[in-house]
Design an enzyme around this catalytic site. Structure first.
Site, short mmCIF file in Angstrom:
data_model
loop_
_atom_site.label_atom_id
_atom_site.label_comp_id
_atom_site.label_asym_id
_atom_site.label_seq_id
_atom_site.Cartn_x
_atom_site.Cartn_y
_atom_site.Cartn_z
N GLY A 71 0.82 -1.21 0.00
CA GLY A 71 0.00 0.00 0.00
C GLY A 71 0.86 1.26 0.00
N ASN A 150 -7.45 3.89 9.36
CA ASN A 150 -6.93 2.65 9.92
C ASN A 150 -7.07 2.58 11.44
OD1 ASN A 150 -4.95 4.74 9.13
ND2 ASN A 150 -3.56 3.60 10.45
N GLN A 178 -7.72 0.20 3.92
CA GLN A 178 -8.57 -0.39 4.96
C GLN A 178 -10.00 -0.63 4.48
OE1 GLN A 178 -7.53 -1.63 7.68
NE2 GLN A 178 -5.51 -0.70 7.91
N GLY A 199 -2.40 -6.06 -0.04
CA GLY A 199 -2.80 -7.46 0.09
C GLY A 199 -2.90 -7.96 1.52
N HIS A 200 -1.97 -7.52 2.38
CA HIS A 200 -1.94 -8.15 3.71
C HIS A 200 -3.04 -7.67 4.65
CE1 HIS A 200 0.19 -5.10 6.36
NE2 HIS A 200 0.44 -4.58 5.18
N THR A 236 10.50 -7.72 -12.12
CA THR A 236 9.87 -9.02 -12.38
C THR A 236 8.74 -9.26 -11.39
OG1 THR A 236 11.96 -9.85 -13.21
CG2 THR A 236 10.34 -11.51 -12.58
N CYS A 324 1.83 1.16 13.14
CA CYS A 324 3.05 1.82 12.69
C CYS A 324 3.53 2.86 13.69
CB CYS A 324 2.80 2.48 11.34
SG CYS A 324 1.99 1.38 10.19
N1 PLP Z 1 -2.63 3.04 4.25
C1 PLP Z 1 -3.35 2.63 5.30
C2 PLP Z 1 -4.66 3.30 5.60
C3 PLP Z 1 -2.87 1.60 6.11
O1 PLP Z 1 -3.59 1.20 7.16
C4 PLP Z 1 -1.62 1.01 5.79
C5 PLP Z 1 -1.06 -0.04 6.67
O2 PLP Z 1 -1.24 -0.04 7.86
C6 PLP Z 1 -0.94 1.46 4.65
C7 PLP Z 1 -1.47 2.49 3.91
C8 PLP Z 1 0.37 0.86 4.24
O3 PLP Z 1 0.17 -0.39 3.65
P1 PLP Z 1 1.41 -1.40 3.51
O4 PLP Z 1 1.66 -1.96 4.86
O5 PLP Z 1 0.95 -2.44 2.54
O6 PLP Z 1 2.54 -0.60 2.98
#
Ligand code: PLP
Length: 394
Positions: A71, A150, A178, A199-200, A236, A324
């Site tokens: 993301g 988030n 989200q 994806g995660h 790739t 984070c």
């Molecule tokens: N944007 C939002 C709203 C998120 O909650 C997150 C991850 O917590 C991200 C972006 C970042 O995604 P990624 O962990 O795949 O870089």
């Protein structure tokens, strides 16, 4: 003891169906999709298939899907692309509550001379639409607003915001990391130009994402190199994870109803019970439209980090602030932007559920949390001084 996992906005477990779909690409099917022979060509076909599945959940067409690594990469690519194609436009509009993938990038761009407008939110985390409207100017290169927050799950009216930007010819990007899989999205009927997905957060593995770019939108790649992704992202392809994400998108579409009924009911029961059992607690963003899986609860006069440590003794996983930002003792920028009082913001815990959570999980958490909060309050000087004035259960 079982792990009670309620931190699905941080990351999700890989769905067994997704694992099964991706495994052959880590063992036998290792061909390079760009190779001329059948062994590679077959993998290219599987990538095409995954692209179609991903397009479907967004209401997009497959050519509008660019696979990225996450993301954050999608967010960075969208914003930098608009600045490159926007040439001398020097203004970016975003909000005060964005994820660091957007917020920190904008801070960096500010140092390079760009003008950043961060739209404020109200006490419930809702975007100030009047300020948003006023912020759009002929110098605005891009608007980047998250679809759902988030930390609180609060949903922004991005469709309406995108239409306003479109009327003025401004590129509109949304970080929907989200939102995808939790609420319906149909880009075919929308004015959104770019959208980020990860994806995660969707029961696919870590390290794969998508940037949707509407057909006709001017675009400049972030990663330059090979011809992959139609020359829009060199490198790739991460074939196993791309196939996994395709499968995860397909699964998410079939589970959206469960997410919005059963999971929402679990979340609501968790909230109602905790608020009634723990005095001086409140839901952050509770008055706004929210994702069905997320609740952010403040327990007055205790430390969120301490709550997490005691929850860990019972193998309950949740977050304080966002995944984070936890580790820092500053209350999260999201809760500060909402004006949540200090002693409340510090004691905030985010529970984020998924389709894998059960009634028993919720019962367990409801049973353990009140005693944890009481134990911490017995030690809290703030609490002993009478805490902050706040009606029970508000
Ligand atoms: N944007 C939002 C709203 C998120 O909650 C997150 C991850 O917590 C991200 C972006 C970042 O995604 P990624 O962990 O795949 O870089």
């Amino acid at each position: 003891m079982n792990t009670i996992y309620m931190d699905n906005n941080a990351t999700t477990r890989v769905a067994p169906e997704v694992l099964e779909a991706m495994l052959p690409f880590l063992t036998d099917r290792y061909g390079n999709p760009s190779s001329a022979y059948t062994f590679g060509g077959e993998v290219a076909r599987d990538i095409r298939d995954a692209r179609e599945k991903a397009a479907l959940i967004l209401g997009a067409s497959p050519e509008e899907i660019i696979f990225t690594s996450c993301g954050s990469e999608s967010d960075n690519t969208a914003i930098r692309s608009a600045l490159t194609t926007g040439r001398d436009k020097m203004h970016i509009v975003t909000s005060r509550v964005e994820h660091p993938a957007v917020k920190v990038l904008c801070n960096e761009l500010k140092k390079q001379g760009y003008r950043i407008t961060e739209i404020p939110v109200d006490r419930e985390g809702r975007l100030d639409m009047d300020r948003y409207r006023e912020s759009l100017t002929p110098d605005t290169a891009i608007v980047s607003l998250m679809w759902a927050n988030n930390e609180t799950g609060v949903i922004f009216p991005v469709e309406e915001a995108a239409r306003m930007a479109k009327d003025l010819g401004i590129i509109f990007h949304t970080d929907a990391v989200q939102a995808v899989g939790k609420i319906p999205i149909d880009l075919s009927k929308s004015a959104i130009d770019m959208l980020s997905l990860s994806g995660h957060k969707l029961h696919a593995p870590k390290g794969i994402g998508i940037l949707y770019v509407r057909k006709g939108t001017k675009f400049a790649p972030l990663l330059i190199g090979g011809h992959q992704e139609g020359g829009r992202r060199g490198g790739t392809e991460n074939t196993a994870s791309i196939v996994a994400l395709g499968k995860a998108c397909e699964l998410a579409s079939t589970r959206m109803e469960d997410e919005n009924t059963r999971v929402r009911a679990l979340r609501d029961r968790l909230e109602t019970e905790l608020l009634s059992r723990v005095p001086n607690s409140r839901i952050n963003g509770g008055g706004a439209q929210r994702l069905p899986n997320t609740t952010n609860i403040s327990f007055e006069s205790v430390e969120g980090e301490s709550i997490l440590l005691l929850m860990d003794e019972f193998h309950i996983c949740a977050s304080s602030g966002s995944a984070c930002t936890s580790g820092s003792l500053q209350p999260s920028h999201v809760l500060r932007a909402m004006g949540v009082p200090f002693t409340m913001a510090h004691g905030s815990v985010r529970f984020s559920l998924s389709v894998y959570n059960t009634e028993e999980d919720v019962d367990f958490v409801i049973d353990k949390i009140p005693a944890i909060i009481q134990r911490l309050r017995d030690l809290s000087p703030f609490w002993k001084q009478g805490g902050q004035v706040c009606a029970p259960g508000t």
